[in-house]
Write a protein that holds these residues in place. Structure first.
Motif, PDB file in Angstrom:
ATOM      1  N   GLY A 219       0.800  -1.226   0.000  1.00  0.00           N
ATOM      2  CA  GLY A 219       0.000   0.000   0.000  1.00  0.00           C
ATOM      3  C   GLY A 219       0.825   1.264   0.000  1.00  0.00           C
ATOM      4  O   GLY A 219       0.276   2.348   0.207  1.00  0.00           O
ATOM      5  N   GLU A 253      -2.085   1.400  -5.565  1.00  0.00           N
ATOM      6  CA  GLU A 253      -2.882   0.499  -4.747  1.00  0.00           C
ATOM      7  C   GLU A 253      -2.620   0.848  -3.283  1.00  0.00           C
ATOM      8  O   GLU A 253      -1.515   0.676  -2.783  1.00  0.00           O
ATOM      9  CB  GLU A 253      -2.488  -0.949  -5.021  1.00  0.00           C
ATOM     10  CG  GLU A 253      -2.846  -1.424  -6.416  1.00  0.00           C
ATOM     11  CD  GLU A 253      -4.310  -1.863  -6.505  1.00  0.00           C
ATOM     12  OE1 GLU A 253      -4.819  -2.429  -5.527  1.00  0.00           O
ATOM     13  OE2 GLU A 253      -4.932  -1.629  -7.553  1.00  0.00           O
ATOM     14  N   ARG A 254      -3.662   1.363  -2.598  1.00  0.00           N
ATOM     15  CA  ARG A 254      -3.519   1.762  -1.203  1.00  0.00           C
ATOM     16  C   ARG A 254      -4.537   1.025  -0.343  1.00  0.00           C
ATOM     17  O   ARG A 254      -5.579   0.564  -0.828  1.00  0.00           O
ATOM     18  CB  ARG A 254      -3.757   3.266  -1.043  1.00  0.00           C
ATOM     19  CG  ARG A 254      -2.547   4.160  -1.363  1.00  0.00           C
ATOM     20  CD  ARG A 254      -2.277   4.217  -2.840  1.00  0.00           C
ATOM     21  NE  ARG A 254      -1.086   4.985  -3.155  1.00  0.00           N
ATOM     22  CZ  ARG A 254      -1.121   6.215  -3.644  1.00  0.00           C
ATOM     23  NH1 ARG A 254      -2.269   6.824  -3.821  1.00  0.00           N
ATOM     24  NH2 ARG A 254       0.003   6.823  -3.929  1.00  0.00           N
ATOM     25  N   LEU A 268      -6.499  -3.596   0.064  1.00  0.00           N
ATOM     26  CA  LEU A 268      -5.990  -2.687  -0.960  1.00  0.00           C
ATOM     27  C   LEU A 268      -7.070  -2.347  -1.978  1.00  0.00           C
ATOM     28  O   LEU A 268      -7.846  -3.217  -2.389  1.00  0.00           O
ATOM     29  CB  LEU A 268      -4.799  -3.321  -1.686  1.00  0.00           C
ATOM     30  CG  LEU A 268      -3.492  -3.464  -0.902  1.00  0.00           C
ATOM     31  CD1 LEU A 268      -2.509  -4.303  -1.701  1.00  0.00           C
ATOM     32  CD2 LEU A 268      -2.898  -2.096  -0.589  1.00  0.00           C
ATOM     33  N   TYR A 269      -7.090  -1.077  -2.382  1.00  0.00           N
ATOM     34  CA  TYR A 269      -7.970  -0.612  -3.449  1.00  0.00           C
ATOM     35  C   TYR A 269      -7.207   0.442  -4.271  1.00  0.00           C
ATOM     36  O   TYR A 269      -6.313   1.114  -3.750  1.00  0.00           O
ATOM     37  CB  TYR A 269      -9.243   0.041  -2.889  1.00  0.00           C
ATOM     38  CG  TYR A 269     -10.191  -0.897  -2.195  1.00  0.00           C
ATOM     39  CD1 TYR A 269     -10.963  -1.804  -2.908  1.00  0.00           C
ATOM     40  CD2 TYR A 269     -10.344  -0.864  -0.807  1.00  0.00           C
ATOM     41  CE1 TYR A 269     -11.850  -2.659  -2.274  1.00  0.00           C
ATOM     42  CE2 TYR A 269     -11.230  -1.704  -0.164  1.00  0.00           C
ATOM     43  CZ  TYR A 269     -11.983  -2.596  -0.902  1.00  0.00           C
ATOM     44  OH  TYR A 269     -12.863  -3.443  -0.273  1.00  0.00           O
ATOM     45  N   PRO A 270      -7.562   0.606  -5.534  1.00  0.00           N
ATOM     46  CA  PRO A 270      -6.956   1.693  -6.312  1.00  0.00           C
ATOM     47  C   PRO A 270      -7.424   3.057  -5.783  1.00  0.00           C
ATOM     48  O   PRO A 270      -8.614   3.260  -5.547  1.00  0.00           O
ATOM     49  CB  PRO A 270      -7.477   1.450  -7.738  1.00  0.00           C
ATOM     50  CG  PRO A 270      -8.026   0.062  -7.737  1.00  0.00           C
ATOM     51  CD  PRO A 270      -8.486  -0.210  -6.342  1.00  0.00           C
ATOM     52  N   GLN A 307     -11.571   6.826  -5.143  1.00  0.00           N
ATOM     53  CA  GLN A 307     -11.316   5.510  -4.560  1.00  0.00           C
ATOM     54  C   GLN A 307     -12.423   4.557  -4.979  1.00  0.00           C
ATOM     55  O   GLN A 307     -13.604   4.860  -4.801  1.00  0.00           O
ATOM     56  CB  GLN A 307     -11.256   5.582  -3.028  1.00  0.00           C
ATOM     57  CG  GLN A 307     -10.943   4.240  -2.365  1.00  0.00           C
ATOM     58  CD  GLN A 307     -11.051   4.275  -0.845  1.00  0.00           C
ATOM     59  OE1 GLN A 307     -12.127   4.469  -0.300  1.00  0.00           O
ATOM     60  NE2 GLN A 307      -9.921   4.112  -0.168  1.00  0.00           N
TER      61      GLN A 307
END
Length: 649
Positions: A219, A253-254, A268-270, A307
């Motif tokens: 992340g 990706e965080r 994680l999500y973009p 997000q």
């Protein structure tokens, strides 16, 4: 060289440092060729010695990539969050939401997501950074409850070599920890004798970093792009116009809550973010007219975060538009600055629920008078009136608050070198547009009160060409702090008073080719009687108790420059929070840097920076602590070798 006086009377550490630096430049030039120095206008804090300024030279030496790098040598500033996207800035424990942050005078006022950083900056083209800690004078701007931070970018003339009409800079930097390569290409030149322009593009592709234990911190990756353009025109000998444009993009990706490490509940999500700032600065300062020193700033800043996370696609947008118009007049012993400012903030949430918007405005009028009663005694006093309005579309509520903030301070020189200072300052902030992520489902309390700050500080200082030092103590109280209600997470309310107490000790020495500095800062921040921590008081405050910073810079010769910087934070046990008690181990981090300009040419600069030389595995106290089995903030990067090569033509 001529100096137009905006600070008269005794020298400050800032003026002495400038004089010292210029003397070195002149000595070197005398051995080679003559140079023409432009007019230098000296500005700064007239009451309290400044210990937090960051220069372009420092930024290049340490090869700064983010906020934590920028302020690694600033005793009163701490950065939490881990990855750059999540970093939050604290001054004396007070988070940046309660500060006034500007870039070339453009206020950065909105916030998109409370679990991400609010300040988006690219250090590559910064000329200087100025920090004023605590509620300051009337010139700090609206809402500066805990202080202000002013970022200033470079002009084309700052990039050009003396006598050149056109030039360019190509720079590349490799970072070992993130296996990344950062590039910057800048073109700059004079369009005419009076007009100059520049355009710059910076790009970095950063992998996840590893902590001091060798563990990959998921992340923390980022793809970053930064476009900067500026035009400067000298309309007359006394009029200057600056028009600048910045666009900074960051994606990767965080974790869903970027300030917390990846976990089952925090996947994680973009996430993508973007900031665009357009600024126009105009100055009019006839050198023989003591009554006219006019400065106008017009700006528009728009930030956006996207997000695609647990709640589906979400876009948070914030826009700040405003101006500041001020003039300084010298009337005998009085140096008076007065003006008006205005800002409108719009925060829009789109995607979490239905689209919703907050719209707030603040109008201000202010005056600050520096009175040079004698050569030894400076008295400064001022006030500002601010009028706030807020419309919350989601709850269909409106707020209107106004008040006057006063300040007074004095600085007395007992001798040429020793001085004592004391100041009292107030700051006022009405309800403003809130966190975009919460706008669509969070209301404001019907009886929401404005926030009011009081700051008292005093101390002594010593200043000379070779030695400098200071000791100061402060106490800040921000009444009726606005935050998420502990009993209702969908309500913004006054949650109590924020108290920040502490003291700073500093001593330093300048030799012919060496400068060394040692500083110590103790801070205790409490919210409603409870010690502030980054989890319970997210968006408000955090406590970092004991911090020691040691730095040394050695200019071996015109080709070689060496430096060392170390930061030590004392460990703490049984720190209480709503998640239970937690230990925060102490740490010491050492950084080294080397700069080399090959003797065959001055057009090439090679830099080597070693961050966290001893590969220390640690969690910064400015980040959310490690509540094992529940959640944790990010460990900081382990050893990072940064190698840069810059070619200017």
């Amino acid at each position: 060289m001529s100096i137009k006086r905006s600070i008269v009377g005794r020298p400050t550490i800032l003026t002495l440092a400038i004089a010292y630096a210029l003397s070195g430049q002149v000595a070197w030039a005398a051995e080679n060729e003559s140079i023409q120095l432009d007019t230098v206008k000296v500005t700064g804090n007239t009451i309290t010695p400044e210990t937090n300024s960051v220069t372009a030279e420092q930024i290049e030496k340490i090869q700064a990539n983010d906020l934590q790098d920028l302020f690694s040598q600033s005793p009163e500033v701490t950065i939490g969050g881990g990855p750059g996207f999540a970093q939050k800035l604290y001054i004396r424990g007070v988070e940046d939401q309660l500060l006034n942050i500007t870039i070339d005078g453009a206020q950065q006022a909105t916030r998109q997501f409370h679990h991400a950083g609010r300040i988006s900056i690219e250090p590559e083209l910064l000329k200087r950074v100025e920090v004023n800690a605590g509620a300051g004078n009337a010139l700090s701007g609206p809402g500066a409850l805990g202080g202000s931070v002013k970022f200033t970018t470079k002009d084309p003339e700052d990039m050009l070599k003396p006598g050149d009409q056109f030039g360019g800079l190509v720079k590349g930097m490799f970072s070992s920890n993130t296996d990344s390569f950062k590039t910057n290409t800048s073109l700059f030149g004079r369009l005419t004798d009076d007009w100059s322009a520049m355009v710059s593009y910076t790009q970095a592709d950063v992998d996840n970093y590893e902590d001091g234990n060798g563990d990959e911190m998921l992340g923390t990756e980022a793809d970053q792009e930064y476009l900067f353009a500026k035009v400067v025109g000298h309309l007359t000998d006394s009029q200057t116009l600056r028009l600048s444009f910045e666009k900074r993009e960051d994606e990767g990706e965080r974790s869903q809550r970027p300030q917390w490490r990846v976990a089952g509940f925090n996947p994680l999500y973009p996430i993508e973010s973007e900031r665009e700032t357009i600024t126009l600065n105009y100055t009019l300062n006839p050198i023989n007219n003591p009554y006219l020193d006019l400065a106008l700033t017009l700006y528009d800043t728009e930030t956006e975060m996207f997000q695609n996370g647990r709640f589906g696609p979400f876009t948070g947008t914030g826009e700040s538009t405003g101006f500041d118009l001020r003039n300084t007049s010298i009337l005998g012993m009085h140096n008076v600055t007065y003006g008006v400012d205005y800002r409108e903030d719009k925060t829009i949430a789109d995607g979490v629920s239905e689209s919703a918007k907050d719209d707030s405005k603040v109008k201000g009028i202010y005056i600050q008078d520096d009175i040079y009663i004698t050569d030894a005694l400076l008295l400064s006093g001022g006030m500002r009136y601010d009028d706030y309005e807020l419309e919350n579309e989601f709850a269909n509520t409106q707020y209107s608050e106004d008040d006057v903030s006063h300040n007074i301070g004095l600085n007395f020189h007992f001798t040429e070198n020793f001085s004592a200072f004391a100041s009292y300052a107030e700051a006022f902030k009405g309800p403003l547009a809130q966190d975009a992520f919460k706008v669509g489902f969070t209301s404001n309390a019907a009886d929401l009160k404005p926030e009011k700050a009081e700051n008292v500080e005093f101390g002594v200082a010593y200043e000379s060409i070779s030695w400098f030092g200071s000791a100061k103590a402060y106490r800040s109280e921000i009444q009726d702090v606005i935050g998420v209600s502990p009993s209702n997470r969908n309500l913004f309310d006054n949650i109590g008073d924020l108290d920040s107490d502490g003291y700073i000790l500093e001593v330093g020495h300048r030799w012919k080719s060496v400068m060394a500095r040692l500083s110590y800062h103790y801070n205790d921040a409490e919210v409603d009687g409870v010690e502030a921590n980054a989890y319970d008081h997210n968006g408000i405050a955090n406590t970092v108790r004991d911090t020691v910073i040691v730095s040394m810079d050695y200019q071996y010769d015109p080709q070689w420059n060496f430096g060392w910087n170390a930061r030590f934070v004392k460990g703490r046990d049984n720190v209480e929070s709503s998640l239970g008690e937690v230990d925060q181990p102490g740490f010491g981090v050492h950084d080294l840097y080397v700069q080399w300009t090959p003797s065959t040419t001055e057009d090439v600069r090679i830099g080597l920076a070693l961050r966290n030389v001893l590969d220390k595995d640690y969690l910064d106290h400015s980040s959310v602590a490690n509540y094992e089995g529940i959640l944790s903030g990010y460990n900081e990067p382990g050893r990072d070798v940064r190698l840069s090569v810059a070619w200017q033509f």
